[in-house]
Write a protein that holds these residues in place. Structure first.
Motif, short mmCIF file in Angstrom:
data_model
loop_
_atom_site.label_atom_id
_atom_site.label_comp_id
_atom_site.label_asym_id
_atom_site.label_seq_id
_atom_site.Cartn_x
_atom_site.Cartn_y
_atom_site.Cartn_z
N ARG A 268 10.83 3.73 -4.27
CA ARG A 268 9.51 3.54 -3.65
C ARG A 268 9.00 4.81 -2.98
O ARG A 268 7.80 5.06 -2.96
N PHE A 269 9.89 5.59 -2.41
CA PHE A 269 9.52 6.81 -1.68
C PHE A 269 9.95 8.04 -2.48
O PHE A 269 10.98 8.02 -3.17
N GLY B 245 0.81 -1.22 0.00
CA GLY B 245 0.00 0.00 0.00
C GLY B 245 0.84 1.26 0.00
O GLY B 245 2.07 1.22 -0.07
N SER B 246 0.14 2.40 0.10
CA SER B 246 0.78 3.71 0.04
C SER B 246 0.30 4.59 1.18
O SER B 246 -0.82 4.44 1.67
N GLN C 295 5.98 10.75 0.02
CA GLN C 295 5.08 9.81 -0.62
C GLN C 295 5.72 8.43 -0.54
O GLN C 295 6.83 8.23 -1.04
N MET C 296 5.02 7.51 0.09
CA MET C 296 5.55 6.16 0.30
C MET C 296 4.68 5.16 -0.44
O MET C 296 3.50 5.02 -0.12
N ASN C 297 5.27 4.49 -1.40
CA ASN C 297 4.57 3.48 -2.19
C ASN C 297 5.20 2.12 -1.97
O ASN C 297 6.33 2.02 -1.47
N SER C 298 4.48 1.08 -2.36
CA SER C 298 4.98 -0.30 -2.25
C SER C 298 5.55 -0.56 -0.86
O SER C 298 6.66 -1.09 -0.70
N LEU C 299 4.78 -0.20 0.13
CA LEU C 299 5.26 -0.32 1.51
C LEU C 299 5.47 -1.77 1.92
O LEU C 299 4.73 -2.67 1.49
N ARG D 174 1.02 8.94 2.47
CA ARG D 174 1.69 10.23 2.24
C ARG D 174 1.82 10.95 3.56
O ARG D 174 0.81 11.31 4.19
#
Length: 119
Positions: free
Chosen positions: A66-67, A16-17, A81-85, A19
Motif C-alpha cells: 500500500r505504501f 484514499g491516498s 506515497q500512501m494508498n488504500s489508507l 503523499r
C-alpha cells in the motif's frame, strides 16, 4: 544545523491516498538512510518504511503493498506515497535520517506530520 521538515499530512477518507514529503538540510543526504515512522495515540513509535543510501527499501508488514518510499537525492527529499489508507494508519508520521560514518552514529528526526484517516 540539521533540519528535517515533513509535509503532506492531513485528513483523508478510508481508501484514499496521501503523499508525505520530508525535505532535509544540513546533512550529506546521499550518505543517509531515510525512514518514515509513525506514532498513534497511546502507542509506541513504529517503523513504517526505510530506504537505504543505495535505494534498498524495507516496509512494515502492515503497509506492504500500500505504501511506497522513495528518495530524490538531487532534492534532498524522501517521500512516502500512501494508498488504500485505513483508519488504523492514523498517526503522527515522522521522518528519520540515519547514518554511521567513521564509527559515529548520526540520527535525526523531523517534527512530525499528522495523518488522519476517517470518514
Amino acid at each position: 544545523q540539521v533540519q528535517l521538515v515533513e509535509s503532506g499530512g492531513g485528513l483523508v477518507q478510508p481508501g484514499g491516498s496521501l503523499r508525505l514529503s520530508c525535505a532535509a538540510s544540513g546533512i550529506m543526504f546521499r550518505a543517509y538512510a531515510m525512514g518514515w515512522y509513525r506514532q498513534a495515540p497511546g502507542k509506541q513509535r513504529e517503523l513504517v518504511a526505510t530506504i537505504s543510501s543505495g535505494g534498498v527499501r524495507n516496509y512494515a508488514d502492515s503497509v506492504t503493498g500500500r505504501f511506497t518510499i522513495s528518495r530524490d537525492n538531487d532534492k534532498n527529499t524522501v517521500y512516502l506515497q500512501m494508498n488504500s489508507l485505513k483508519p488504523e494508519d492514523t498517526a503522527v508520521y515522522y521522518c528519520n535520517a540515519f547514518s554511521l560514518l567513521m564509527g559515529k552514529t548520526y540520527d535525526y528526526w523531523g517534527q512530525g506530520t499528522q495523518v488522519t484517516v476517517s470518514s
